[in-house]
Design a protein around this motif. Structure first.
Motif, PDB file in Angstrom:
ATOM      1  N   ILE A  80       0.873  -1.176   0.000  1.00 49.96           N
ATOM      2  CA  ILE A  80       0.000   0.000   0.000  1.00 49.96           C
ATOM      3  C   ILE A  80       0.909   1.226   0.000  1.00 49.96           C
ATOM      4  O   ILE A  80       1.461   1.585   1.039  1.00 49.96           O
ATOM      5  N   PRO A  81       1.104   1.867  -1.137  1.00 46.57           N
ATOM      6  CA  PRO A  81       2.033   3.010  -1.233  1.00 46.57           C
ATOM      7  C   PRO A  81       1.426   4.261  -0.624  1.00 46.57           C
ATOM      8  O   PRO A  81       0.948   5.156  -1.307  1.00 46.57           O
ATOM      9  N   ILE A  82       1.494   4.354   0.687  1.00 49.45           N
ATOM     10  CA  ILE A  82       0.723   5.351   1.438  1.00 49.45           C
ATOM     11  C   ILE A  82       1.120   6.781   1.093  1.00 49.45           C
ATOM     12  O   ILE A  82       0.284   7.690   1.175  1.00 49.45           O
ATOM     13  N   HIS A  83       2.354   7.002   0.711  1.00 52.45           N
ATOM     14  CA  HIS A  83       2.782   8.377   0.410  1.00 52.45           C
ATOM     15  C   HIS A  83       1.890   9.019  -0.649  1.00 52.45           C
ATOM     16  O   HIS A  83       1.583  10.214  -0.576  1.00 52.45           O
ATOM     17  N   SER A  84       1.459   8.252  -1.625  1.00 52.74           N
ATOM     18  CA  SER A  84       0.639   8.799  -2.705  1.00 52.74           C
ATOM     19  C   SER A  84      -0.829   8.928  -2.316  1.00 52.74           C
ATOM     20  O   SER A  84      -1.646   9.346  -3.134  1.00 52.74           O
ATOM     21  N   TYR A  85      -1.173   8.578  -1.077  1.00 56.00           N
ATOM     22  CA  TYR A  85      -2.555   8.663  -0.612  1.00 56.00           C
ATOM     23  C   TYR A  85      -2.833   9.959   0.157  1.00 56.00           C
ATOM     24  O   TYR A  85      -3.952  10.177   0.628  1.00 56.00           O
ATOM     25  N   GLU A  86      -1.832  10.824   0.302  1.00 59.96           N
ATOM     26  CA  GLU A  86      -2.006  12.020   1.130  1.00 59.96           C
ATOM     27  C   GLU A  86      -2.962  13.005   0.450  1.00 59.96           C
ATOM     28  O   GLU A  86      -2.827  13.319  -0.736  1.00 59.96           O
ATOM     29  N   ILE A  87      -3.936  13.501   1.218  1.00 58.59           N
ATOM     30  CA  ILE A  87      -4.960  14.397   0.676  1.00 58.59           C
ATOM     31  C   ILE A  87      -5.169  15.595   1.604  1.00 58.59           C
ATOM     32  O   ILE A  87      -4.850  15.548   2.787  1.00 58.59           O
ATOM     33  N   PRO A  88      -5.741  16.691   1.068  1.00 61.32           N
ATOM     34  CA  PRO A  88      -6.029  17.861   1.896  1.00 61.32           C
ATOM     35  C   PRO A  88      -7.423  17.789   2.508  1.00 61.32           C
ATOM     36  O   PRO A  88      -8.320  17.104   2.000  1.00 61.32           O
ATOM     37  N   LEU A  89      -7.593  18.503   3.591  1.00 62.34           N
ATOM     38  CA  LEU A  89      -8.910  18.752   4.184  1.00 62.34           C
ATOM     39  C   LEU A  89      -8.896  20.176   4.714  1.00 62.34           C
ATOM     40  O   LEU A  89      -8.027  20.541   5.514  1.00 62.34           O
ATOM     41  N   VAL A  90      -9.833  20.992   4.236  1.00 65.20           N
ATOM     42  CA  VAL A  90      -9.939  22.382   4.665  1.00 65.20           C
ATOM     43  C   VAL A  90     -11.373  22.639   5.108  1.00 65.20           C
ATOM     44  O   VAL A  90     -12.323  22.264   4.413  1.00 65.20           O
ATOM     45  N   ILE A  91     -11.519  23.271   6.253  1.00 68.81           N
ATOM     46  CA  ILE A  91     -12.839  23.677   6.750  1.00 68.81           C
ATOM     47  C   ILE A  91     -12.881  25.198   6.773  1.00 68.81           C
ATOM     48  O   ILE A  91     -11.964  25.861   7.275  1.00 68.81           O
ATOM     49  N   LEU A  92     -13.964  25.757   6.206  1.00 64.14           N
ATOM     50  CA  LEU A  92     -14.095  27.208   6.042  1.00 64.14           C
ATOM     51  C   LEU A  92     -15.472  27.657   6.524  1.00 64.14           C
ATOM     52  O   LEU A  92     -16.372  26.851   6.731  1.00 64.14           O
ATOM     53  N   GLY A  93     -15.602  28.974   6.667  1.00 67.71           N
ATOM     54  CA  GLY A  93     -16.875  29.572   7.046  1.00 67.71           C
ATOM     55  C   GLY A  93     -16.827  30.173   8.438  1.00 67.71           C
ATOM     56  O   GLY A  93     -16.360  29.522   9.383  1.00 67.71           O
ATOM     57  N   PRO A  94     -17.311  31.406   8.604  1.00 63.68           N
ATOM     58  CA  PRO A  94     -17.235  32.076   9.904  1.00 63.68           C
ATOM     59  C   PRO A  94     -18.032  31.387  11.001  1.00 63.68           C
ATOM     60  O   PRO A  94     -17.765  31.609  12.188  1.00 63.68           O
ATOM     61  N   ALA A  95     -18.986  30.548  10.637  1.00 70.77           N
ATOM     62  CA  ALA A  95     -19.768  29.851  11.654  1.00 70.77           C
ATOM     63  C   ALA A  95     -18.938  28.825  12.406  1.00 70.77           C
ATOM     64  O   ALA A  95     -19.227  28.509  13.567  1.00 70.77           O
ATOM     65  N   ALA A  96     -17.900  28.293  11.752  1.00 67.78           N
ATOM     66  CA  ALA A  96     -17.093  27.247  12.383  1.00 67.78           C
ATOM     67  C   ALA A  96     -15.662  27.670  12.635  1.00 67.78           C
ATOM     68  O   ALA A  96     -15.003  27.123  13.514  1.00 67.78           O
ATOM     69  N   VAL A  97     -15.155  28.617  11.862  1.00 70.77           N
ATOM     70  CA  VAL A  97     -13.745  29.008  11.956  1.00 70.77           C
ATOM     71  C   VAL A  97     -13.649  30.424  12.518  1.00 70.77           C
ATOM     72  O   VAL A  97     -13.982  31.394  11.830  1.00 70.77           O
ATOM     73  N   LYS A  98     -13.211  30.529  13.749  1.00 71.73           N
ATOM     74  CA  LYS A  98     -13.050  31.847  14.380  1.00 71.73           C
ATOM     75  C   LYS A  98     -11.663  32.418  14.105  1.00 71.73           C
ATOM     76  O   LYS A  98     -11.477  33.628  14.119  1.00 71.73           O
ATOM     77  N   ALA A  99     -10.691  31.534  13.877  1.00 70.52           N
ATOM     78  CA  ALA A  99      -9.335  31.956  13.531  1.00 70.52           C
ATOM     79  C   ALA A  99      -8.687  30.846  12.728  1.00 70.52           C
ATOM     80  O   ALA A  99      -8.945  29.659  12.971  1.00 70.52           O
ATOM     81  N   SER A 100      -7.884  31.198  11.746  1.00 74.73           N
ATOM     82  CA  SER A 100      -7.238  30.179  10.921  1.00 74.73           C
ATOM     83  C   SER A 100      -6.326  29.313  11.780  1.00 74.73           C
ATOM     84  O   SER A 100      -5.758  29.773  12.781  1.00 74.73           O
ATOM     85  N   ALA A 101      -6.178  28.048  11.388  1.00 81.14           N
ATOM     86  CA  ALA A 101      -5.367  27.116  12.181  1.00 81.14           C
ATOM     87  C   ALA A 101      -4.877  25.987  11.302  1.00 81.14           C
ATOM     88  O   ALA A 101      -5.470  25.677  10.256  1.00 81.14           O
ATOM     89  N   ARG A 102      -3.785  25.368  11.712  1.00 84.20           N
ATOM     90  CA  ARG A 102      -3.259  24.163  11.072  1.00 84.20           C
ATOM     91  C   ARG A 102      -3.358  23.034  12.091  1.00 84.20           C
ATOM     92  O   ARG A 102      -2.951  23.193  13.243  1.00 84.20           O
ATOM     93  N   VAL A 103      -3.882  21.892  11.647  1.00 88.48           N
ATOM     94  CA  VAL A 103      -4.065  20.742  12.529  1.00 88.48           C
ATOM     95  C   VAL A 103      -3.233  19.586  11.990  1.00 88.48           C
ATOM     96  O   VAL A 103      -3.426  19.152  10.851  1.00 88.48           O
ATOM     97  N   SER A 104      -2.321  19.079  12.796  1.00 90.34           N
ATOM     98  CA  SER A 104      -1.412  18.019  12.353  1.00 90.34           C
ATOM     99  C   SER A 104      -1.854  16.628  12.802  1.00 90.34           C
ATOM    100  O   SER A 104      -1.130  15.653  12.599  1.00 90.34           O
ATOM    101  N   GLN A 105      -3.035  16.527  13.391  1.00 87.85           N
ATOM    102  CA  GLN A 105      -3.524  15.231  13.859  1.00 87.85           C
ATOM    103  C   GLN A 105      -3.616  14.238  12.704  1.00 87.85           C
ATOM    104  O   GLN A 105      -4.166  14.544  11.643  1.00 87.85           O
ATOM    105  N   LEU A 106      -3.067  13.047  12.881  1.00 85.45           N
ATOM    106  CA  LEU A 106      -3.132  12.007  11.855  1.00 85.45           C
ATOM    107  C   LEU A 106      -4.567  11.535  11.677  1.00 85.45           C
ATOM    108  O   LEU A 106      -5.281  11.270  12.656  1.00 85.45           O
ATOM    109  N   GLY A 107      -5.007  11.414  10.430  1.00 86.82           N
ATOM    110  CA  GLY A 107      -6.368  10.963  10.167  1.00 86.82           C
ATOM    111  C   GLY A 107      -6.520  10.486   8.741  1.00 86.82           C
ATOM    112  O   GLY A 107      -5.571  10.445   7.962  1.00 86.82           O
ATOM    113  N   CYS A 108      -7.761  10.135   8.389  1.00 86.40           N
ATOM    114  CA  CYS A 108      -8.049   9.623   7.047  1.00 86.40           C
ATOM    115  C   CYS A 108      -9.457  10.022   6.637  1.00 86.40           C
ATOM    116  O   CYS A 108     -10.166  10.725   7.364  1.00 86.40           O
ATOM    117  N   SER A 109      -9.870   9.559   5.470  1.00 87.09           N
ATOM    118  CA  SER A 109     -11.191   9.900   4.928  1.00 87.09           C
ATOM    119  C   SER A 109     -12.304   9.613   5.922  1.00 87.09           C
ATOM    120  O   SER A 109     -13.302  10.342   5.995  1.00 87.09           O
TER     121      SER A 109
END
Length: 534
Positions: A386-415
């Motif tokens: 399973i060539p995991i390196h090629s499986y890396e994807i982005p996830l961005v959450i936007l909108g003033p209702a949920a995002v009060k300040a921009s942030a980067r989250v390094s928590q490991l996760g998946c789809s």
């Protein structure tokens, strides 16, 4: 085998991507030249006679040889090395085709390692337990209640599943060359929550479909989107419908492809808008209507839903970032006639930027959570099973209702973690069977990635990955998954064996729930909603 079911999409895609006419003409010319040469060089080749006895001996000799070698044929594919590339080179195309036709629903217990069922459920419950969740039943169940505040507003949710838009194209995720996603880079860094350590659960859209929408592990064989027991499975659409939401899915292509329409409308979506619902689209490819037109239709639909005062979930699946990489002229400086992946990525980013500029002018901008995630990466490369390196994807959450300040989250996760994270942001109570976790509430050591490639399945935790294969095989890897060549371990440790047992438990439980049609929460929405307050 899958593509034979969809001749229109595949045929048009091949015609637009390759010089088919020239290839056919060259093949015909070579064939004619060979026939002409053979007749000149071997004029009496077919004139030799054979007796009935001779023909019978050859026929029955060939049949006997087939009988003798048949037991040695292996439809599981070649496994001559720990290097995935060598296994693919050593594979037999004809046998691989037969295997694909035969193994749409694999007998999981017959091919993969298992645990006693009680132990499997106990381990799965341990992996899935998290603060604020409570298991509804004891024993062989993962049904649980997630705590929340019923007084929280029911925010709208707009979820983009972006075709093949892997992390490798994003400047904000470390692309060293000039970024291909300037619009999303700006939004992510200035206005969004950017998740920097997320991986797709597979390398097909249907894997992203089941992972993001159903938070379901990628079982070997076909995705549950295409299987025969998916008429009633959990999705984020089902969860939100139980909380009074209306639901809509928009797709620029044909909903028949990969059974996407069937899966969506049977599992929580009120409406499914597809290519046939776009009258006189300005630009299409073999895969469907271009992104910008689908996104502008989405703005119109969301405007109408917002005007009714009912909260809604809108899901959009894009098509433009797909071979043959065609898009309308004049949107970006690059010429679409070059048909390059990089240019298609730039166009997809352009369309997203256009959508968000339009959305900010709408009344629903202030009470909506916007989510952009790739269904999978752009291509698969690497020697690991399973060539995991090629499986890396982005996830961005936007909108003033949920995002009060921009942030980067390094928590490991998946789809699988996308829907639980969205529901966590909503903050309302709900019931769940999901295998993912809320990435904003998880501890670093709790990060898990569930993966599939062909008939291999795996789980990553920290810098350790276990891969479970056909014939009950296993492999163990160590290393940073952001590096292409994580290392195969010759001798697993006790910690690796515990990780393997957790992986076995998760996949075994997922298969058991699906095959027995138990990956669902029964009862009318009203009854389930009442239970949430108990």
């Amino acid at each position: 085998m899958d593509y034979l079911y969809y001749p229109k999409e595949v045929g048009v895609n091949i015609w637009e991507s390759y010089p088919v006419l020239w290839i056919v003409l060259i093949c015909l010319a070579l064939a004619v030249a060979w026939l002409f040469g053979a007749r000149r060089l071997f004029p009496t080749m077919w004139n030799r006679g054979f007796s009935f006895k001779s023909r019978a001996l050859h026929l029955f000799g060939g049949l006997a040889l087939i009988v003798l070698i048949a037991p040695s044929l292996n439809l599981a594919g070649a496994h001559v090395s720990s290097d995935r590339t060598l296994n693919e080179v050593g594979n037999n195309g004809d046998l691989a085709f037969l295997a694909a036709a035969r193994t749409r629903n694999l007998d999981y217990a017959a091919f993969y390692k298992t645990l006693p069922k009680d132990e499997a459920y106990l381990r799965a419950r341990h992996v899935l337990a998290e603060p604020g969740s409570q298991f509804v039943e004891e024993g062989q169940s993962i049904h649980r209640r997630l705590a929340g505040d019923v007084a929280r507003p029911r925010l709208n949710v707009i979820l983009f599943l972006e075709e093949s838009l892997g992390s490798e194209f994003w400047g904000c995720l470390g692309r060293k060359e000039p970024t291909l996603t300037p619009e999303m880079d700006k939004l992510a860094l200035e206005e969004g929550i950017l998740f920097t350590n997320l991986y797709a659960s597979g390398n097909r859209t249907v894997r992203g479909f089941e992972g993001v929408l159903s938070s379901f592990p990628p079982l070997p064989g076909d995705s549950i989107v295409k299987r025969d027991r998916s008429e009633n499975v959990e999705t984020i659409a089902r969860v939100l419908k139980r909380d009074g939401y209306s639901t809509l899915f928009l797709y620029g292509g044909s909903g028949f492809f990969d059974d996407m329409r069937s899966f969506a409308v049977r599992n929580g979506y009120d409406r499914f808008i597809e290519q046939k619902h776009f009258q006189n689209p300005s630009f299409t490819t073999g895969w469907g209507v271009c992104d910008e037109e689908v996104f502008m239709r989405a703005i119109s639909e969301f405007h109408d839903l917002a005007s009714k005062g009912q909260p809604f979930l809108g899901t959009i699946l894009s098509v433009s970032n797909h071979k043959p990489y065609l898009y309308p002229k004049g949107r970006i400086p690059e010429d679409p006639a070059k048909q390059t992946r990089e240019n298609a990525v730039k166009y997809s980013d352009f369309a997203l930027g256009q959508f968000f500029r339009a959305a900010k002018k709408e009344s629903f901008w202030t009470n909506t959570i916007f989510v952009v995630v790739a269904d999978h990466g752009a291509r698969v490369y690497g020697k690991q099973s399973i060539p995991i390196h090629s499986y890396e994807i982005p996830l961005v959450i936007l909108g003033p209702a949920a995002v009060k300040a921009s942030a980067r989250v390094s928590q490991l996760g998946c789809s699988l973690d996308v829907s639980p994270t969205i529901l966590g942001l909503l903050g309302r109570p709900y019931q769940s069977l999901f295998f993912g976790r809320d990435l904003l509430k998880s501890k670093p050591e709790e990060g898990r990635v569930f993966l599939n490639h062909n008939r291999d399945i795996g789980m990553l935790a920290g810098e350790r990955m276990v891969v479970l294969g056909l014939r009950q095989t296993d492999e163990f890897y160590q290393g940073d998954p952001k590096v292409v060549d994580v290392n195969l371990l010759p001798q697993p440790t006790d910690t690796d064996r515990e990780l393997e047992k957790d992986a076995i438990a998760i996949y075994q439980v997922a298969d058991d729930l699906y095959m027995h049609r138990r990956y669902r929460i029964d009862g009318p929405p009203e009854a389930v909603a009442i239970q949430l307050t108990r």
